[in-house]
Design a protein around this motif. Structure first.
Motif, PDB file in Angstrom:
ATOM      1  N   ARG A 257    -100.191  24.444  43.662  1.00  0.00           N
ATOM      2  CA  ARG A 257     -99.034  25.223  43.221  1.00  0.00           C
ATOM      3  C   ARG A 257     -97.730  24.542  43.651  1.00  0.00           C
ATOM      4  O   ARG A 257     -96.766  24.476  42.881  1.00  0.00           O
ATOM      5  CB  ARG A 257     -99.114  26.641  43.788  1.00  0.00           C
ATOM      6  CG  ARG A 257    -100.201  27.502  43.167  1.00  0.00           C
ATOM      7  CD  ARG A 257    -100.092  28.951  43.607  1.00  0.00           C
ATOM      8  NE  ARG A 257    -100.491  29.139  44.998  1.00  0.00           N
ATOM      9  CZ  ARG A 257    -101.713  29.477  45.382  1.00  0.00           C
ATOM     10  NH1 ARG A 257    -102.674  29.653  44.479  1.00  0.00           N
ATOM     11  NH2 ARG A 257    -101.984  29.647  46.668  1.00  0.00           N
TER      12      ARG A 257
ATOM     13  N   SER B 221    -100.574  23.631  39.075  1.00  0.00           N
ATOM     14  CA  SER B 221    -100.967  24.928  38.512  1.00  0.00           C
ATOM     15  C   SER B 221     -99.854  25.954  38.704  1.00  0.00           C
ATOM     16  O   SER B 221     -98.957  25.767  39.528  1.00  0.00           O
ATOM     17  CB  SER B 221    -102.257  25.435  39.189  1.00  0.00           C
ATOM     18  OG  SER B 221    -102.023  25.673  40.575  1.00  0.00           O
ATOM     19  N   ASP B 222     -99.910  27.011  37.904  1.00  0.00           N
ATOM     20  CA  ASP B 222     -99.068  28.210  38.038  1.00  0.00           C
ATOM     21  C   ASP B 222     -97.604  28.067  37.629  1.00  0.00           C
ATOM     22  O   ASP B 222     -96.903  29.063  37.564  1.00  0.00           O
ATOM     23  CB  ASP B 222     -99.131  28.771  39.454  1.00  0.00           C
ATOM     24  CG  ASP B 222    -100.467  29.452  39.746  1.00  0.00           C
ATOM     25  OD1 ASP B 222    -101.397  29.296  38.929  1.00  0.00           O
ATOM     26  OD2 ASP B 222    -100.581  30.118  40.774  1.00  0.00           O
TER      27      ASP B 222
ATOM     28  N   PHE C 109     -94.724  27.049  39.013  1.00  0.00           N
ATOM     29  CA  PHE C 109     -93.682  27.561  39.909  1.00  0.00           C
ATOM     30  C   PHE C 109     -92.324  26.921  39.628  1.00  0.00           C
ATOM     31  O   PHE C 109     -91.289  27.556  39.791  1.00  0.00           O
ATOM     32  CB  PHE C 109     -94.083  27.322  41.369  1.00  0.00           C
ATOM     33  CG  PHE C 109     -95.038  28.360  41.901  1.00  0.00           C
ATOM     34  CD1 PHE C 109     -95.687  29.242  41.053  1.00  0.00           C
ATOM     35  CD2 PHE C 109     -95.275  28.462  43.265  1.00  0.00           C
ATOM     36  CE1 PHE C 109     -96.564  30.200  41.537  1.00  0.00           C
ATOM     37  CE2 PHE C 109     -96.149  29.420  43.768  1.00  0.00           C
ATOM     38  CZ  PHE C 109     -96.794  30.294  42.898  1.00  0.00           C
TER      39      PHE C 109
ATOM     40  N   ARG D 253     -90.449  28.720  36.886  1.00  0.00           N
ATOM     41  CA  ARG D 253     -89.921  30.009  37.332  1.00  0.00           C
ATOM     42  C   ARG D 253     -88.586  29.850  38.054  1.00  0.00           C
ATOM     43  O   ARG D 253     -87.790  30.785  38.114  1.00  0.00           O
ATOM     44  CB  ARG D 253     -90.922  30.704  38.249  1.00  0.00           C
ATOM     45  CG  ARG D 253     -92.276  30.970  37.606  1.00  0.00           C
ATOM     46  CD  ARG D 253     -93.128  31.830  38.509  1.00  0.00           C
ATOM     47  NE  ARG D 253     -94.555  31.676  38.223  1.00  0.00           N
ATOM     48  CZ  ARG D 253     -95.511  32.362  38.811  1.00  0.00           C
ATOM     49  NH1 ARG D 253     -95.199  33.258  39.739  1.00  0.00           N
ATOM     50  NH2 ARG D 253     -96.778  32.159  38.518  1.00  0.00           N
TER      51      ARG D 253
ATOM     52  N   ASN E 177     -91.714  21.440  36.547  1.00  0.00           N
ATOM     53  CA  ASN E 177     -92.849  21.807  37.389  1.00  0.00           C
ATOM     54  C   ASN E 177     -93.171  20.734  38.426  1.00  0.00           C
ATOM     55  O   ASN E 177     -93.804  21.019  39.448  1.00  0.00           O
ATOM     56  CB  ASN E 177     -94.085  22.092  36.526  1.00  0.00           C
ATOM     57  CG  ASN E 177     -94.054  23.486  35.934  1.00  0.00           C
ATOM     58  OD1 ASN E 177     -93.496  24.408  36.520  1.00  0.00           O
ATOM     59  ND2 ASN E 177     -94.645  23.634  34.760  1.00  0.00           N
TER      60      ASN E 177
ATOM     61  N   ARG F 121     -97.638  31.170  46.687  1.00  0.00           N
ATOM     62  CA  ARG F 121     -98.757  31.817  46.006  1.00  0.00           C
ATOM     63  C   ARG F 121     -98.233  32.940  45.108  1.00  0.00           C
ATOM     64  O   ARG F 121     -97.103  33.359  45.241  1.00  0.00           O
ATOM     65  CB  ARG F 121     -99.781  32.338  46.976  1.00  0.00           C
ATOM     66  CG  ARG F 121     -99.312  33.352  47.973  1.00  0.00           C
ATOM     67  CD  ARG F 121    -100.467  33.868  48.824  1.00  0.00           C
ATOM     68  NE  ARG F 121    -101.610  34.231  48.056  1.00  0.00           N
ATOM     69  CZ  ARG F 121    -102.760  33.533  47.990  1.00  0.00           C
ATOM     70  NH1 ARG F 121    -102.891  32.433  48.667  1.00  0.00           N
ATOM     71  NH2 ARG F 121    -103.786  33.949  47.243  1.00  0.00           N
TER      72      ARG F 121
END
Length: 342
Positions: free
Chosen positions: A277, A282-283, A285, A288, A293, A342
């Motif tokens: 992360r 992944s995800d 972040f 966001r 990324n 997380r």
């Protein structure tokens, strides 16, 4: 009835504030992207934290933090303009939009955080105020300074802390205030005062610039808490989140063992979900935060993690030779701690 009316007025006022914050959210990042570089406020000259070499290049712990922010925000560590600021200039520069972020030995206090129009993005360095004295003065503690002349930088928490310390311990001291840290050091060196007080990190940086550093000691007393961190303008929630988590990324990278030397390998091979992360595997972040990324990979790959920045500028092999102390990771007995990715 009066209580209901007051509640309604308060709710309307709250909506107005929230609307203003929504309108301003993201404006700082848009300005940085349009300009193509980050404007970072730094000290005018403090060894280990922010100073220009003979070739004009900036170096230091705060300088590298500025470069880390530029790398994360714009993908290039050199996409930053350093704006040297005195203590009295720093908040006006931020308030007047002359800089995007202030990374300049600035303590996080209630009065600066509440009602001044500023936000702190976290704590980059845990410090405390102390005293420097000539070794031949014969003092071993600040309690021995009754009747001493003390140099201090004006309009700082150091000056306020000194006044509190004098009153609390019923001491008689002659306080001599100077506009800048370097002017205070000159006063101390020229004998205008007996001791010099400032943040211990600042004293360490100032001490090495003296003609005979070994003839000056830092007393063991620590009379305050000085959590130093990046400062931004209040009201831009999006940039506040971004600034906060960029700093957290540097701290978490050290804890997770991600360095400038292994960041690309760790991104390809690590099976640790938090590392995945952190490094954008992944995800999403980064997205966001309004960033790529891979922002963490770019930043750590070019500037390093927190430990690398600390050791390069302040650590055992630097001119200052500082121990990590409170700035060690929480797993090593220090206070350095990033919230979970997380």
């Amino acid at each position: 009835m009066r209580r209901a009316v007051s509640f309604a007025i308060g709710a309307i006022a709250g909506l107005a504030v929230d609307s203003a914050e929504v309108a301003n959210s993201g404006v700082t990042m848009r300005g940085i992207e349009t300009r193509g570089y980050l404007r970072c406020g730094v000290d005018v000259g403090l060894t280990g934290f922010a100073e220009q070499g003979e070739n004009g290049a900036w170096q230091g712990f705060d300088v590298d933090l500025c470069r880390a922010y530029a790398a994360a925000l714009l993908g290039r560590a050199n996409a930053v303009r350093f704006v040297p600021l005195t203590t009295s200039e720093r908040f006006d520069a931020l308030d007047n939009d002359d800089i995007d972020i202030l990374i300049r030995n600035t303590s996080w206090t209630f009065a600066r955080d509440v009602g001044r129009g500023f936000d702190f993005a976290g704590i980059a360095y845990y410090d405390g105020q102390g005293f420097m004295a000539p070794a031949d003065l014969g003092v071993t503690s600040a309690r021995d300074l009754d009747g001493a002349r003390v140099c201090v930088q004006a309009a700082t928490t150091s000056e306020l802390n000194l006044v509190d310390y004098i009153e609390t311990n019923n001491l008689a001291m002659d306080v001599i205030a100077y506009e800048t840290a370097l002017e205070g050091l000159a006063g101390y060196e020229n004998g205008a005062c007996d001791v010099y007080t400032n943040d211990l990190s600042s004293l360490a940086g100032l001490r090495v610039s003296l003609a005979d550093p070994e003839n000056h000691i830092l007393l063991p007393d620590v009379i305050s808490k000085e959590p130093l961190g990046p400062v931004i303008r209040e009201g831009d929630a999006a940039f506040a989140d971004t600034a906060r988590w960029i700093l957290n990324t540097l701290i978490a990278a050290e804890e997770l063992g991600v360095t400038s030397q292994n960041v690309d390998v760790r991104a390809r091979t690590s099976t640790n979900p938090e590392v995945q992360r952190l490094l954008g595997v992944s995800d999403g972040f980064g997205e966001r935060l309004g960033l790529e990324n891979t922002y963490a990979r770019t930043m750590i790959g070019t500037v390093g993690n927190y430990a690398e920045i600390f050791e390069r500028n302040l650590g055992a092999n630097s001119r200052l030779g500082l121990q990590r102390g409170l700035n060690a990771q929480w797993t090593e007995g220090g206070l350095l701690y990033a919230p979970p990715f997380r």
